[in-house]
Enzyme design. Structure first.
Site, PDB file in Angstrom:
ATOM      1  N   GLU A 125      71.872  53.098  62.562  1.00  0.00           N
ATOM      2  CA  GLU A 125      71.197  53.746  63.685  1.00  0.00           C
ATOM      3  C   GLU A 125      69.741  53.927  63.462  1.00  0.00           C
ATOM      4  O   GLU A 125      68.981  53.410  64.331  1.00  0.00           O
ATOM      5  CB  GLU A 125      71.844  54.917  64.083  1.00  0.00           C
ATOM      6  CG  GLU A 125      71.607  55.513  65.610  1.00  0.00           C
ATOM      7  CD  GLU A 125      72.224  56.705  66.038  1.00  0.00           C
ATOM      8  OE1 GLU A 125      73.086  57.136  65.252  1.00  0.00           O
ATOM      9  OE2 GLU A 125      72.049  56.891  67.165  1.00  0.00           O
ATOM     10  N   ASP A 126      69.322  54.158  62.262  1.00  0.00           N
ATOM     11  CA  ASP A 126      67.942  54.656  62.203  1.00  0.00           C
ATOM     12  C   ASP A 126      67.249  53.743  61.076  1.00  0.00           C
ATOM     13  O   ASP A 126      65.956  54.098  60.977  1.00  0.00           O
ATOM     14  CB  ASP A 126      67.971  56.126  61.281  1.00  0.00           C
ATOM     15  CG  ASP A 126      68.586  57.228  62.477  1.00  0.00           C
ATOM     16  OD1 ASP A 126      68.707  56.696  63.514  1.00  0.00           O
ATOM     17  OD2 ASP A 126      68.880  58.093  61.860  1.00  0.00           O
TER      18      ASP A 126
END
Ligand code: MN
Length: 528
Positions: A84-85
């Site tokens: 996600e990051d």
């Protein structure tokens, strides 16, 4: 309590040492590999505290080790924020750490996305509109996903002091509304309590402090008296030859808060601020202890509960009884075996224990009914539905409402914040849940964009907007238009303040209003 409330900060070396006793050598090597990879990908990222980001996934992994999760979950914990990051892709993750770890990280990412109201899961689920279903499906694939998510949320709550006030409130509220019930549903009593205590201390710091002080004063008085009871019971059980352990259990601040709402704020009505917990070896001994206690003290019959014969839906087992001592002290007892105690604290996570890795493997291979207790069959059910959905099979909407949250519904604010309410809740329950001032000044409601009457219950997935007016004030008739204890207590306090409760003309008003509503609501009754 076996673990400290706050996860300590761990470096790579410390985490590996922490893991070593519980996992095979090759598994620890794999874990090391994951830590190196996560460190590389998160490099340069910082948490709000200013610390390097990697402390977060390492803390999550530590918690998962403490909960006794299998190595795949721990590795997924280390990597849970990479897809996600960071620039890490799911494909890369799968090629390096295998299908299972990739699957778990993907699930955790999807839960975040479902929460954020994103459409990513829509491809599987053309027939479900609401985020909750998406969330359920993400969980339904593998319950370990949600256990990792709980460890993630716990660390975010433990480090919430670094967030701006508005974010704190949002995260704390969502934790109480969504994550604590989820932990409860999985039987993870300790985690549920930790989430509730932390979240509540941010949501209502003044009340939290106040209750903490009240509790401290009360406990000071009763601990000594309780000590006498404890010794007496200890002697009686020893004399009868029942091997046992007795602990004191102090009520959590949040559950005290909830209970106080039920008894109109009178702390004298709460008997279980402190309870005694008797832990024994066998189920038979539990009933023997109950008999011995009832021979010693006078039981309060209405308060005897046999959760051994009839476990709570989340699998919790214990005998509860409340007795009156000759000194007129009211004492609650919880009686359980060590095994029941382990389950009450750790819930479903207990079934992934490293000692039982084989069965956890069976579990992921789909033989879960072999290891899941019968009351946990809802998880199997959920997984079957998820499988059908992914293969494109049509599932009637009714079958999707798996009993994950009992009879709860989820509604959304116009901003997309999730609120959890009991089924049958009215719009006023929602306004009071958002804030008692919003409740007080409720003037009207718009649900999914249309005007919605006060007396029409909300439905799962509704988007609820409260229209407030400064001039709007609570009315005695509103007591019929709320079903939650929270709303009822807040409303009653407000009514008492303006003297509206006792007034006879208001009572007459209620009757008039009721008749009017009965006539009026017919036309608005939903077709279901
Ligand atoms: Mn995270």
């Amino acid at each position: 309590m076996t673990q400290s409330l706050y996860t300590r900060y761990m470096t790579k070396g410390e985490l590996l040492d922490h893991a070593r006793p519980f996992y095979e050598e090759n598994e620890v090597l794999e874990l090391e590999h994951a830590i190196d990879m996560a460190t590389k990908f998160h490099k340069g990222q910082k948490r709000k505290s200013g610390e390097p980001y990697i402390i977060h996934p390492l803390a999550v992994a530590t918690t998962l080790i403490d909960w006794g999760m299998d190595i795949d979950s721990v590795i997924a914990g280390v990597l849970h924020d990479t897809v996600e990051d960071t620039d890490m892709t799911l494909e890369e993750l799968e090629s390096k750490f295998g299908k299972d770890v990739a699957f778990l990280v993907d699930g955790v990412t999807k839960v975040s996305q479902a929460r954020a109201g994103m459409q990513d899961l829509a491809e599987y689920l053309p027939q479900t509109k609401d985020n909750l279903s998406k969330l359920l499906i993400a969980i339904g694939q593998d319950v370990r996903v949600i256990i990792i998510k709980l460890a993630d949320r716990l660390h975010n709550l433990q480090t919430l002091q670094h967030m701006p006030r508005e974010k704190q409130t949002k995260i704390a509220r969502e934790s109480l509304e969504v994550f604590a019930p989820m932990a409860d549903r999985l039987g993870m009593g300790r985690v549920r309590m930790e989430i509730e205590e932390l979240a509540f201390s941010y949501l209502d710091p003044a009340e939290f402090k106040h209750l903490q002080n009240t509790m401290r004063k009360r406990l000071g008085k009763s601990t000594r008296k309780l000590g006498i009871v404890r010794e007496e019971v200890d002697r009686a059980l020893t004399a009868q030859g029942v091997p046992h352990e007795i602990n004191g259990r102090v009520k959590s601040i949040y559950s005290l808060h909830k209970k106080l709402l039920k008894v109109d704020g009178n702390i004298d009505d709460i008997y279980d601020l402190m309870a005694l917990r008797v832990i024994v070896e066998t189920k038979e001994d539990c009933y023997r202890v109950l008999g011995i206690l009832h021979a010693l003290y006078q039981p309060m019959v209405a308060r005897i509960k046999d959760y051994i014969a009839v476990p709570k839906p989340n699998g919790y087992q214990s005998l509860h009884t409340t007795v009156l001592t000759p000194a007129k002290q009211i004492v609650e007892f919880q009686i359980r075996t060590y095994e029941m105690h382990e389950y009450a604290e750790r819930g479903l996570a207990a079934s992934f224990h490293y000692h039982e890795q084989k069965s956890s493997k069976d579990y992921t291979k789909g033989k879960k009914s072999a290891v899941l207790p019968s009351h946990m069959q809802w998880i199997t059910q959920l997984q079957e539905i998820a499988t059908k959905l992914r293969s494109g099979e049509e599932i009637p909407e009714s079958q999707l409402s798996i009993d994950l949250f009992g009879d709860r519904i989820f509604v959304y604010s116009p901003k997309g914040d999730i609120y959890n309410l009991p089924e049958g809740a009215f719009p006023l329950d929602f306004s009071y849940l958002v804030h008692s001032d919003i409740g007080k000044h409720s003037y009207g409601f718009r649900v999914n964009g249309s005007i919605h009457p006060f007396d029409k219950p909300l439905q799962n997935g509704d988007v609820v907007e409260v229209i407030t007016r400064k001039t709007a004030a609570p009315k005695a008739t509103w007591q019929e238009l709320v079903i939650t204890t929270h709303a009822r207590a807040k409303l009653r306090a407000q009514l008492r303040k303006v003297g509206a409760i006792e007034s006879i003309s208001h009572a007459a008003g209620i009757i008039r209003e009721k008749t009017r509503r009965k006539r009026g609501s017919k036309a608005e009754e939903p077709a279901s």
